[in-house]
Write a protein that holds these residues in place. Structure first.
Motif, PDB file in Angstrom:
ATOM      1  N   UNK A  16      44.351 -19.547  15.435  1.00 31.76           N
ATOM      2  CA  UNK A  16      45.769 -19.300  15.192  1.00 31.76           C
ATOM      3  C   UNK A  16      46.026 -17.797  15.086  1.00 31.76           C
ATOM      4  N   UNK A  17      45.130 -17.124  14.378  1.00 32.66           N
ATOM      5  CA  UNK A  17      45.304 -15.673  14.215  1.00 32.66           C
ATOM      6  C   UNK A  17      45.213 -14.965  15.576  1.00 32.66           C
ATOM      7  N   UNK A  18      44.257 -15.417  16.411  1.00 29.51           N
ATOM      8  CA  UNK A  18      44.126 -14.792  17.735  1.00 29.51           C
ATOM      9  C   UNK A  18      45.381 -15.045  18.574  1.00 29.51           C
ATOM     10  N   UNK A  19      45.903 -16.283  18.494  1.00 27.91           N
ATOM     11  CA  UNK A  19      47.115 -16.614  19.264  1.00 27.91           C
ATOM     12  C   UNK A  19      48.339 -15.857  18.753  1.00 27.91           C
ATOM     13  N   UNK A  20      48.293 -15.423  17.478  1.00 29.89           N
ATOM     14  CA  UNK A  20      49.437 -14.665  16.954  1.00 29.89           C
ATOM     15  C   UNK A  20      49.360 -13.197  17.383  1.00 29.89           C
ATOM     16  N   UNK A  21      48.231 -12.795  17.952  1.00 31.88           N
ATOM     17  CA  UNK A  21      48.083 -11.431  18.478  1.00 31.88           C
ATOM     18  C   UNK A  21      48.639 -11.380  19.907  1.00 31.88           C
ATOM     19  N   UNK A  22      48.915 -10.181  20.408  1.00 31.27           N
ATOM     20  CA  UNK A  22      49.462 -10.095  21.767  1.00 31.27           C
ATOM     21  C   UNK A  22      48.393 -10.385  22.829  1.00 31.27           C
ATOM     22  N   UNK A  23      47.958 -11.603  22.868  1.00 32.74           N
ATOM     23  CA  UNK A  23      46.926 -12.001  23.825  1.00 32.74           C
ATOM     24  C   UNK A  23      47.239 -13.425  24.283  1.00 32.74           C
ATOM     25  N   UNK A  24      47.071 -13.668  25.583  1.00 36.71           N
ATOM     26  CA  UNK A  24      47.398 -14.997  26.116  1.00 36.71           C
ATOM     27  C   UNK A  24      46.370 -16.024  25.652  1.00 36.71           C
TER      28      UNK A  24
END
Lengths: 311, 261
Positions: free
Chosen positions: B102-110
């Motif tokens: 979830x944290x990775x998806x909340x970053x500007x990354x697809x």
């Protein structure tokens, strides 16, 4: 100028409306408190803001960028402190912060410097090389924040950042929130702790059943309940539930029981005191103390929703 | 760049667990040692009894044929390449449970970058397992992998692709890492059993076609016998198709809303 504009936002899960036509503006430099009981739609709203889930209707603009179309650019401006501690237990604190920083295009010396700064900010610089599995709950919460602020975001979204931690770490986090705001970040803060919201936020929105039922400056919100008084009756033994009988008294808007304290919100606090005591003595409830106080955020919330924040 | 940061982070997480690394890297060699010791002691007693009565004739100038140890190594390699998929099942499910996805998806990354980064990380660790096993088995057990290094490299790439895809698919099926890892281990054990990897007896010829292992170890074994790469074209096609199928199924699973939970 509004930094975050939410217009007629709708999110549906099967037949359940999680967010119901939510319209909200959050201005630059604010610490905005978003309150609501479990299932009110706060987390769903935050997830839409962060581009984690898609809305069924309406739109969200972050600094003028539409989150559904320019999601990557909008996310660059935000940092999320999730309710759960979202870190890698097996990696060091430094590696955690650096990894999430690298996802915001930080690299090389800049990444190292900002990782150091964010760990210093949350008071974990001396633990940079330690693994979070050796940390206390409060330290993990602080690392959770460090991972969200490494890229110095314009907007920091904090979802219950102080759940289940010691007072020292809690104070550290609250001070950190104020400092972030002083440094120019706009904060969206959700919490179950009214005293935190009261101490931190200058604007408050209250959500219930997916709707924004009140929104405004903290003092304006408190005025929503200005005619009410709160009668706190502390008892030693409440075996019989007197809620229904107390609710029938004239002027009573809400009654709740939390452990051994009965809270009565009424427009006529003092005048119902005698009747309330009669009902309690009839029910063999032994009263320990009685206090009458002015409305606070908790009572505003109770009076608006008919529910306790932790229901 | 972000994709490689995700892959490196994935590898870092694996290497912070030394027990897992030792188990995966040394486990395959240990199994080979145990099985080959048994085979050698059994075969030497047979050879001793035969050599007392007969004279052995060695024909010089024909292709060297593969031996039982090569068959053992190819099947062990196939099994351990597939079992490495368990790492991905465990790590991806813990990513969901710990909300790091979830944290990775909340970053500007697809989302696709996050998934691909993890698949590349898994691909690399599986490749390391393969290279480690082939290198040390050739030194310790004197196993010959044939004369086509390119062929071995190609088979390894295809096998690693299948293993990583299988891990990706399985990691999308479960929310609980114990359930995911146990089920995956259980499936791989039975696939190995029905592929004849354990007994090497030829009793499971009919069922082995439906296993993943058979297509991998048969490819290695054919190259060990110094057959040309063209002899395993069918195997490579099957490995590629199965890998792609698992990837497509994995993508469908990960496309669902809230897959970070």
């Amino acid at each position: 100028m509004s930094l975050i504009e939410i217009r007629s936002l709708i999110k549906r899960y099967k037949n359940k409306l999680a967010v119901d036509s939510l319209t909200l503006d959050i201005n630059e430099g604010e610490i905005f408190g978003l309150l609501g009981p479990n299932g009110a739609g706060k987390s769903t709203t935050i997830n839409i803001l962060m581009g984690l889930i898609k809305a069924n209707g309406g739109n969200v603009l972050i600094n003028g960028l539409d989150i559904s179309k320019d999601s990557l650019e909008a996310k660059q401006l935000m940092g999320l402190v999730p309710q759960d501690i979202a870190i890698y237990e097996s990696l060091s604190a430094q590696d955690n912060v650096k990894f999430f920083g690298s996802l915001y295009d930080l690299k090389g010396a800049d990444l190292n410097l900002k990782a150091k700064k964010s760990l210093e900010f949350v008071g974990l610089l001396d633990k940079a090389k330690d693994k979070p599995k050796t940390f206390s709950g409060g330290m993990k919460r602080r690392l959770n924040i460090a991972c969200a602020i490494i890229h110095e975001p314009k907007i920091v979204i904090m979802d219950e950042p102080t759940v289940g931690i010691d007072p020292q770490s809690r104070n550290h986090i609250l001070e950190a929130v104020k400092e972030l705001n002083r440094q120019g970040s706009t904060i969206i803060y959700t919490s179950h702790y009214m005293d935190e919201v009261d101490a931190l936020c200058n604007k408050i929105g209250i959500m219930d059943h997916g709707k924004l039922i009140a929104c405004g400056e903290k003092n304006e919100i408190k005025k929503l309940s200005k005619t009410d008084e709160i009668l706190n009756i502390e008892a030693t033994d409440i075996r019989y539930n007197p809620i229904e009988e107390l609710k029938n008294l004239p002027g009573v808007k809400n009654v709740s029981i939390n452990e051994n304290t009965i809270k009565v919100i009424s427009t006529r606090g003092q005048s119902i005191l005698q009747d309330a005591l009669f009902i309690l003595s009839k029910s063999d409830v032994r009263v320990k103390s009685i206090t009458l106080k002015e409305p606070d955020l908790e009572s505003v919330f109770l009076s608006l929703t008919g529910r306790n924040l932790r229901d | 760049m972000k994709i490689f940061n995700i892959s490196i982070n994935y590898l870092k997480r694996i290497f912070t667990n030394p027990f897992l690394v030792i188990l995966i890297l040394a486990g395959s060699l240990l199994e080979t040692f145990l099985v080959s010791s048994n085979i050698n002691s059994a075969s030497s007693s047979i050879t001793d009894s035969i050599s007392q009565k007969y004279t052995e004739v060695m024909i010089i100038g024909v292709n060297k044929t593969a031996n039982i140890n090569q068959l053992l190594c190819s099947s062990t390699l196939a099994y351990f390449l597939l079992i490495t998929a368990i790492i991905m099942v465990g790590l991806n499910i813990s990513d969901r449970k710990n909300k790091t996805f979830m944290r990775m998806y909340s970053c500007p990354v697809k989302k696709s970058t996050v998934i691909l980064g993890n698949i590349i990380g898994q691909f690399l660790i599986t490749f390391i397992v393969a290279v480690f096993y082939m290198f040390f088995s050739s030194i310790i057990f004197k196993i010959s992998y044939g004369n086509s290094l390119v062929g071995i490299f190609i088979v390894t790439i295809f096998a690693v692709y299948l293993s990583a895809s299988f891990g990706f698919f399985m990691s999308g099926l479960f929310k609980n890492s114990t359930a995911g890892v146990s089920t995956c281990a259980f499936i791989l054990f039975f696939l190995a059993l029905f592929s004849d990897s354990f007994s090497l007896s030829g009793d499971f010829d009919a069922t082995s076609k439906f296993t993943l292992n058979k297509w991998i170890y048969e490819s290695y074994y054919s190259l060990m016998q110094e057959n040309p790469l063209s002899s395993i074209t069918q195997n490579l096609i099957v490995l590629m198709l199965l890998g792609t199928l698992f990837n497509v199924l994995g993508i469908l699973l990960y496309k669902r809303e809230k897959t970070y939970e």
